[in-house]
Design a protein around this motif. Sequence first.
Motif, PDB file in Angstrom:
ATOM      1  N   GLU A 177      53.116  49.899  48.027  1.00 30.28           N
ATOM      2  CA  GLU A 177      51.869  50.420  47.462  1.00 30.28           C
ATOM      3  C   GLU A 177      50.689  49.587  47.958  1.00 30.28           C
ATOM      4  OE1 GLU A 177      53.561  52.201  43.251  1.00 30.28           O
ATOM      5  OE2 GLU A 177      52.788  50.155  43.295  1.00 30.28           O
ATOM      6  N   ARG A 178      49.547  50.246  48.119  1.00 28.15           N
ATOM      7  CA  ARG A 178      48.321  49.567  48.523  1.00 28.15           C
ATOM      8  C   ARG A 178      47.407  49.479  47.295  1.00 28.15           C
ATOM      9  NH1 ARG A 178      45.669  53.053  52.340  1.00 28.15           N
ATOM     10  NH2 ARG A 178      47.126  54.699  51.737  1.00 28.15           N
ATOM     11  N   TYR A 179      47.516  48.363  46.576  1.00 22.23           N
ATOM     12  CA  TYR A 179      46.676  48.190  45.403  1.00 22.23           C
ATOM     13  C   TYR A 179      45.205  48.178  45.817  1.00 22.23           C
ATOM     14  CZ  TYR A 179      50.242  47.195  41.858  1.00 22.23           C
ATOM     15  OH  TYR A 179      51.267  47.291  40.946  1.00 22.23           O
ATOM     16  N   SER A 180      44.395  48.885  45.058  1.00 23.48           N
ATOM     17  CA  SER A 180      42.976  49.030  45.384  1.00 23.48           C
ATOM     18  C   SER A 180      42.126  48.869  44.125  1.00 23.48           C
ATOM     19  CB  SER A 180      42.708  50.410  45.999  1.00 23.48           C
ATOM     20  OG  SER A 180      43.513  50.624  47.145  1.00 23.48           O
ATOM     21  N   TYR A 181      40.914  48.417  44.343  1.00 24.15           N
ATOM     22  CA  TYR A 181      39.927  48.252  43.261  1.00 24.15           C
ATOM     23  C   TYR A 181      40.400  47.279  42.181  1.00 24.15           C
ATOM     24  CZ  TYR A 181      38.049  52.426  45.513  1.00 24.15           C
ATOM     25  OH  TYR A 181      37.564  53.321  46.436  1.00 24.15           O
ATOM     26  N   LEU A 182      41.098  46.233  42.606  1.00 24.16           N
ATOM     27  CA  LEU A 182      41.399  45.134  41.692  1.00 24.16           C
ATOM     28  C   LEU A 182      40.119  44.333  41.453  1.00 24.16           C
ATOM     29  CD1 LEU A 182      44.716  43.840  43.321  1.00 24.16           C
ATOM     30  CD2 LEU A 182      44.528  45.304  41.306  1.00 24.16           C
ATOM     31  N   THR A 183      40.028  43.697  40.316  1.00 22.78           N
ATOM     32  CA  THR A 183      38.936  42.769  40.060  1.00 22.78           C
ATOM     33  C   THR A 183      39.350  41.383  40.554  1.00 22.78           C
ATOM     34  OG1 THR A 183      38.028  43.938  38.151  1.00 22.78           O
ATOM     35  CG2 THR A 183      37.652  41.573  38.252  1.00 22.78           C
ATOM     36  N   VAL A 184      38.515  40.771  41.378  1.00 28.55           N
ATOM     37  CA  VAL A 184      38.812  39.455  41.930  1.00 28.55           C
ATOM     38  C   VAL A 184      37.670  38.506  41.573  1.00 28.55           C
ATOM     39  CG1 VAL A 184      39.354  38.143  44.006  1.00 28.55           C
ATOM     40  CG2 VAL A 184      40.037  40.549  43.841  1.00 28.55           C
ATOM     41  N   ALA A 185      38.000  37.343  41.020  1.00 29.36           N
ATOM     42  CA  ALA A 185      36.983  36.362  40.636  1.00 29.36           C
ATOM     43  C   ALA A 185      36.209  35.871  41.859  1.00 29.36           C
ATOM     44  CB  ALA A 185      37.643  35.180  39.931  1.00 29.36           C
ATOM     45  N   GLU A 186      34.938  35.600  41.681  1.00 27.21           N
ATOM     46  CA  GLU A 186      34.116  35.099  42.782  1.00 27.21           C
ATOM     47  C   GLU A 186      34.661  33.789  43.347  1.00 27.21           C
ATOM     48  OE1 GLU A 186      30.038  34.804  41.743  1.00 27.21           O
ATOM     49  OE2 GLU A 186      29.791  36.958  41.328  1.00 27.21           O
ATOM     50  N   SER A 187      35.341  33.031  42.521  1.00 26.28           N
ATOM     51  CA  SER A 187      35.864  31.735  42.967  1.00 26.28           C
ATOM     52  C   SER A 187      37.150  31.864  43.775  1.00 26.28           C
ATOM     53  CB  SER A 187      36.118  30.838  41.751  1.00 26.28           C
ATOM     54  OG  SER A 187      37.045  31.447  40.860  1.00 26.28           O
ATOM     55  N   SER A 188      37.794  33.041  43.747  1.00 28.21           N
ATOM     56  CA  SER A 188      39.031  33.236  44.496  1.00 28.21           C
ATOM     57  C   SER A 188      38.728  33.433  45.981  1.00 28.21           C
ATOM     58  CB  SER A 188      39.796  34.455  43.962  1.00 28.21           C
ATOM     59  OG  SER A 188      40.218  34.242  42.636  1.00 28.21           O
ATOM     60  N   THR A 189      39.683  33.076  46.832  1.00 33.56           N
ATOM     61  CA  THR A 189      39.554  33.254  48.271  1.00 33.56           C
ATOM     62  C   THR A 189      40.521  34.336  48.727  1.00 33.56           C
ATOM     63  OG1 THR A 189      38.966  30.929  48.588  1.00 33.56           O
ATOM     64  CG2 THR A 189      39.716  32.147  50.528  1.00 33.56           C
ATOM     65  N   VAL A 190      39.983  35.437  49.204  1.00 34.72           N
ATOM     66  CA  VAL A 190      40.802  36.561  49.656  1.00 34.72           C
ATOM     67  C   VAL A 190      41.375  36.250  51.032  1.00 34.72           C
ATOM     68  CG1 VAL A 190      40.803  39.007  50.261  1.00 34.72           C
ATOM     69  CG2 VAL A 190      39.462  38.206  48.295  1.00 34.72           C
ATOM     70  N   LEU A 191      42.692  36.454  51.190  1.00 25.98           N
ATOM     71  CA  LEU A 191      43.379  36.157  52.443  1.00 25.98           C
ATOM     72  C   LEU A 191      43.863  37.397  53.173  1.00 25.98           C
ATOM     73  CD1 LEU A 191      45.581  33.093  51.449  1.00 25.98           C
ATOM     74  CD2 LEU A 191      43.245  33.110  52.320  1.00 25.98           C
TER      75      LEU A 191
END
Length: 246
Positions: A177-191
């Motif tokens: 599955e391709r999870y979409s529109y998750l909420t991600v904290a500004e402090s997190s680093t997306v990889l």
Amino acid sequence: MTSVPHVLVLSGHGRYQDPWHDGAATSHRIAEVLTAPRLDGTDDLAGPAYQVTVRGSFPGALDDLDPTTDDVDLLVVNTGSGRADPGFDGDDERWAGFHERLRAWADAGRPVLAVHQAANSFADSPAWERVLGGRWVDGTSMHPPIDEATFTLTGAGHPLTGELREATSGTVTAFDERYSYLTVAESSTVLVTTVHDGIDHPVVWVSGAEGVRCVYDALGHDVRSYDSPSRQALLRTEVAWLLAGA
């Protein structure tokens, strides 16, 4: 840390089990991937990379999770959204100790890897979203139908990025599955991201919560995801990076 690190996989059961995910099967596949024989640098097999314990989620499941000992080196959270009605598997008070032990582990800087539905789990925990660095949001987050999917490495500059690029050549493919529109904290680093509706959606990130060492990986809907060599490489690299800083 022990010479062969001990990984505890917390598998969705009871309150944190849902009808859409076979937590027992995916937890078993995670264990298989992590206990596969490793090489000793000379192309000779040197035993399993990790020792893995799979344990269902129940109120006392984390009673022995002590951040001051080396009994466990890494916690993998593979739980689901579940159902929180008290008549089914206890009320919030019965589960408060479980969530406090998980919070104490994470806030002590001990490593956590959360996979797939863990973003939509532990809704009764006051700390889980902060530890995770993001969340599935009912009514907003979604995924298109499961299919052969592509996930692309991003996050240039983070120390895990280079290791992931070397392990996966920058792309992960899996039946998932391709999870979409998750909420991600500004402090997190997306990889790692995936594309849906022409938008890049974060699916793997490192939590930026102060003092916390946690990676969230949205892949892993069912065992077919773990049949992919690049998905296996993603999992192993995340685990190795988390343990390297433990």
